[in-house]
Design a protein around this motif. Structure first.
Motif, PDB file in Angstrom:
ATOM      1  N   ILE A   1      35.791  43.019  31.561  1.00 28.24           N
ATOM      2  CA  ILE A   1      35.688  42.271  32.816  1.00 28.24           C
ATOM      3  C   ILE A   1      37.066  42.218  33.458  1.00 28.24           C
ATOM      4  CG2 ILE A   1      35.082  40.074  33.899  1.00 28.24           C
ATOM      5  CD1 ILE A   1      33.288  39.513  31.497  1.00 28.24           C
TER       6      ILE A   1
ATOM      7  N   LEU B   1      39.040  40.334  36.405  1.00 29.39           N
ATOM      8  CA  LEU B   1      38.809  39.076  37.108  1.00 29.39           C
ATOM      9  C   LEU B   1      40.060  38.648  37.859  1.00 29.39           C
ATOM     10  CD1 LEU B   1      36.442  36.935  37.202  1.00 29.39           C
ATOM     11  CD2 LEU B   1      37.682  35.722  35.411  1.00 29.39           C
ATOM     12  N   GLN B   2      39.863  38.059  39.034  1.00 30.16           N
ATOM     13  CA  GLN B   2      40.944  37.453  39.805  1.00 30.16           C
ATOM     14  C   GLN B   2      40.772  35.940  39.806  1.00 30.16           C
ATOM     15  OE1 GLN B   2      40.671  39.318  43.664  1.00 30.16           O
ATOM     16  NE2 GLN B   2      42.190  40.867  43.148  1.00 30.16           N
TER      17      GLN B   2
ATOM     18  N   THR C   1      41.680  28.679  34.890  1.00 31.86           N
ATOM     19  CA  THR C   1      40.679  29.704  34.578  1.00 31.86           C
ATOM     20  C   THR C   1      40.758  30.125  33.122  1.00 31.86           C
ATOM     21  OG1 THR C   1      40.810  30.511  36.852  1.00 31.86           O
ATOM     22  CG2 THR C   1      39.805  31.961  35.243  1.00 31.86           C
TER      23      THR C   1
ATOM     24  N   GLY D   1      31.357  35.231  35.650  1.00 33.37           N
ATOM     25  CA  GLY D   1      31.426  35.539  37.074  1.00 33.37           C
ATOM     26  C   GLY D   1      31.634  34.335  37.959  1.00 33.37           C
TER      27      GLY D   1
ATOM     28  N   ASN E   1      36.907  35.760  40.844  1.00 35.58           N
ATOM     29  CA  ASN E   1      36.402  36.901  41.608  1.00 35.58           C
ATOM     30  C   ASN E   1      36.329  38.124  40.695  1.00 35.58           C
ATOM     31  OD1 ASN E   1      35.610  38.516  43.766  1.00 35.58           O
ATOM     32  ND2 ASN E   1      37.729  39.038  44.286  1.00 35.58           N
ATOM     33  N   VAL E   2      35.123  38.556  40.411  1.00 36.53           N
ATOM     34  CA  VAL E   2      34.924  39.688  39.503  1.00 36.53           C
ATOM     35  C   VAL E   2      35.084  40.992  40.276  1.00 36.53           C
ATOM     36  CG1 VAL E   2      33.332  40.836  37.937  1.00 36.53           C
ATOM     37  CG2 VAL E   2      33.363  38.341  38.048  1.00 36.53           C
TER      38      VAL E   2
ATOM     39  N   LYS F   1      32.911  44.887  36.029  1.00 35.61           N
ATOM     40  CA  LYS F   1      32.272  44.370  34.820  1.00 35.61           C
ATOM     41  C   LYS F   1      31.421  45.480  34.223  1.00 35.61           C
ATOM     42  CE  LYS F   1      29.086  41.167  35.228  1.00 35.61           C
ATOM     43  NZ  LYS F   1      28.434  39.839  35.386  1.00 35.61           N
TER      44      LYS F   1
ATOM     45  N   ILE G   1      38.949  40.958  28.651  1.00 35.61           N
ATOM     46  CA  ILE G   1      39.076  40.368  29.987  1.00 35.61           C
ATOM     47  C   ILE G   1      40.496  40.579  30.484  1.00 35.61           C
ATOM     48  CG2 ILE G   1      39.056  38.224  31.316  1.00 35.61           C
ATOM     49  CD1 ILE G   1      36.816  37.221  29.630  1.00 35.61           C
TER      50      ILE G   1
ATOM     51  N   LEU H   1      42.730  39.271  33.474  1.00 37.27           N
ATOM     52  CA  LEU H   1      42.770  38.223  34.495  1.00 37.27           C
ATOM     53  C   LEU H   1      44.050  38.355  35.304  1.00 37.27           C
ATOM     54  CD1 LEU H   1      41.439  35.604  35.596  1.00 37.27           C
ATOM     55  CD2 LEU H   1      42.811  34.358  33.918  1.00 37.27           C
TER      56      LEU H   1
END
Length: 315
Positions: A86, A88-89, A96, A151, A155-156, A159, A235, A237
């Motif tokens: 994933i 992610l933002q 987060t 999700g 912001n994804v 994925k 993940i 990030l």
């Protein structure tokens, strides 16, 4: 009188025939014949019970075959290792990360590794936004729930989820392990019975080899079980000031995005050049005077070599 005697004689013959017929019937129903009938009935009952047992066994075999076919056709019986990723933002980076870890712990998973790089956006000397790389182990039954819930934490951008089927390899190792354990038991029995030193040494050598293979296969099966029961999720990030928008669809959006990207690239290049020049200033302070002094000395020597008569006149 002769007629009467003839009638009496006929009557006696008839009575004798009647008694003979009754005797034959009694002989058929004699006590000696009754057990035979019972035995016959018992044989019939036994044969019926045998038929019933045979039918039960056949039905059990059929049910077992059906269960085997169900197990072989059931996809849940497969040994599958699932891996996901994933990208992610996040606007609030620290919050987060805490929410991700809290979610992992709530479903019975754990964090295998984590790494954070960069500085906060608020820092003046921040040249690179913070990024985090998390490797998570999620229970197989909670994987879909976790993938969908992540999700909502940011912001994804990307994925993905992949599966590796190791069913054949798993059961091959399992069968090999059972065979090695049987071989180990037989070697231990031979070791108890053997009396010569040569035989004992050879058996112990073979026993060591078998136990080594047993340990390796046991470790491999435990690793497979861990990877199957707990899926691996990576993940990435990234801390941002605002979320990246989706790819533009219309022509105007594409033109605007390309123009904006080019401006941002030019600004980033200028920033890089400014940082490079500032970082080179200490070196320039040292290099520039040395360059001028060296150039002055070389120029003076060049003049002396070019006009040697002036130097002789001065002498």
């Amino acid at each position: 009188m002769k007629k009467y005697f003839s009638y009496i004689f006929l009557a006696l013959i008839i009575c004798s025939l009647l008694f003979a017929s009754c005797g034959s019937k009694e002989s058929k129903l004699s006590p000696n014949s009754v057990p035979n009938i019972k035995r016959g009935s018992a044989i019939v009952e036994k044969s019926n019970t045998n038929l019933n047992i045979g039918s039960k066994e056949s039905s059990q075999k059929q049910s077992e075959k059906k269960e085997e076919t169900k197990n072989t056709s059931n996809p849940s019986g497969r040994k599958i290792i699932q891996r996901g990723s994933i990208q992610l933002q996040a606007l609030d980076f620290d919050k987060t990360i805490k929410e991700i870890i809290s979610k992992v712990n709530s479903i019975g998973g754990y964090v295998e590794s984590s790494n954070i790089n960069g500085n906060k956006i608020e820092d003046e000397n921040s040249s690179e936004n913070r990024t985090a790389s998390l490797t998570l182990r999620i229970p197989e039954k909670k994987l879909e729930e976790f993938m969908s819930s992540v999700g909502t934490l940011g912001n994804v951008l990307n994925k993905s989820l992949t599966g590796e089927d190791i069913t054949d390899q798993y059961f091959d190792n399992e069968a090999h392990l059972k065979a090695l354990k049987i071989q180990e038991d037989r070697l231990l029995e031979l070791l108890k019975k053997s009396g010569e030193l040569k035989d004992i040494l050879e058996i112990e050598k073979e026993l060591t080899r078998v136990r080594y293979e047993v340990e390796n296969l046991t470790g491999s099966l435990k690793k497979f079980d861990s990877l199957i029961q707990y899926s691996t999720i990576n993940i990435k990030l990234q801390e941002v000031e605002k979320f990246q928008k989706a790819n533009p669809v219309s022509l105007n959006d594409k033109i605007y995005k390309s123009f904006k990207d080019s401006i941002e690239n030019i600004i980033s290049i200028l920033k890089w050049l400014l940082i490079t020049v500032v970082s080179l200033i200490p070196y320039l302070i040292i290099i520039v005077p040395i360059t001028f002094i060296t150039k002055y000395i070389l120029r003076k020597k060049h003049i002396q070599v070019k006009n040697p008569f002036k130097r002789n006149k001065n002498n």
